[in-house]
Scaffold this motif. Structure first.
Motif, short mmCIF file in Angstrom:
data_model
loop_
_atom_site.label_atom_id
_atom_site.label_comp_id
_atom_site.label_asym_id
_atom_site.label_seq_id
_atom_site.Cartn_x
_atom_site.Cartn_y
_atom_site.Cartn_z
N ASP A 21 11.07 8.83 -25.06
CA ASP A 21 11.46 8.14 -23.82
C ASP A 21 10.51 8.49 -22.69
N CYS A 24 7.25 6.65 -23.03
CA CYS A 24 7.39 5.25 -22.61
C CYS A 24 7.38 5.14 -21.09
N HIS A 25 8.08 6.03 -20.40
CA HIS A 25 8.09 6.03 -18.93
C HIS A 25 6.70 6.30 -18.38
N HIS A 27 3.83 5.68 -19.88
CA HIS A 27 3.03 4.47 -20.13
C HIS A 27 3.30 3.42 -19.07
N ASP A 28 4.56 3.22 -18.72
CA ASP A 28 4.92 2.23 -17.71
C ASP A 28 4.37 2.60 -16.32
N ALA A 29 4.27 3.90 -16.04
CA ALA A 29 3.85 4.37 -14.72
C ALA A 29 2.34 4.31 -14.51
N THR A 31 -0.05 1.97 -15.07
CA THR A 31 -0.51 0.62 -15.36
C THR A 31 -1.81 0.25 -14.68
#
Length: 128
Positions: A21, A24-25, A27-29, A31
């Motif tokens: 998790d 994933c967070h 990776h999203d941060a 960008t």
């Protein structure tokens, strides 16, 4: 043949899920350009190295299979002039001459988050 147990050691599944998790967070941060700091890259690389090391107990050939991960991270550290993960490189200057390392986390067992330990093994602010 399935070499993995039906149930892992206590807490391992939950920790692995938390790690997934968090990845994933992360990776999203990240960008866009400028999202990474030196400290963030060091921490992310260390987490990958530590996870790869932990996975070596999953299969007898895991260390050999995961060796390219360590090699790739060593190259990344070199290109970014970050401290080496190799304990034998401690105290040696990075490619840009900067001092290596800002301390490494040391685990304290189940339920503990760890503490930062300076090069040489001293804990900041601790006096005997």
């Amino acid at each position: 043949m399935d070499r993995l147990a039906g149930a892992g050691a206590p807490g391992v599944e939950e920790l692995a899920e938390t790690l997934a998790d968090a990845a994933c967070h992360l990776h999203d941060a990240v960008t866009g350009p400028g999202a990474w700091s030196r400290t963030a890259v060091e921490d992310a690389a260390e987490s990958i190295e530590t996870t790869a090391q932990a996975l070596t107990s999953a299969h007898p050939e895991a260390a050999a299979i995961l060796a390219p991960v360590h090699t790739a991270l060593a190259v990344l550290r070199e290109r970014l002039a970050l401290p080496s993960a190799d304990p034998s490189a401690k105290g040696k200057p990075a490619a840009d001459g900067a001092a290596r390392g800002r301390g490494r986390r040391r685990g304290l067992g189940h339920g503990w988050q760890g503490i930062r330990v300076r090069e040489g093994g001293t804990v900041p602010g601790w006096r005997p």
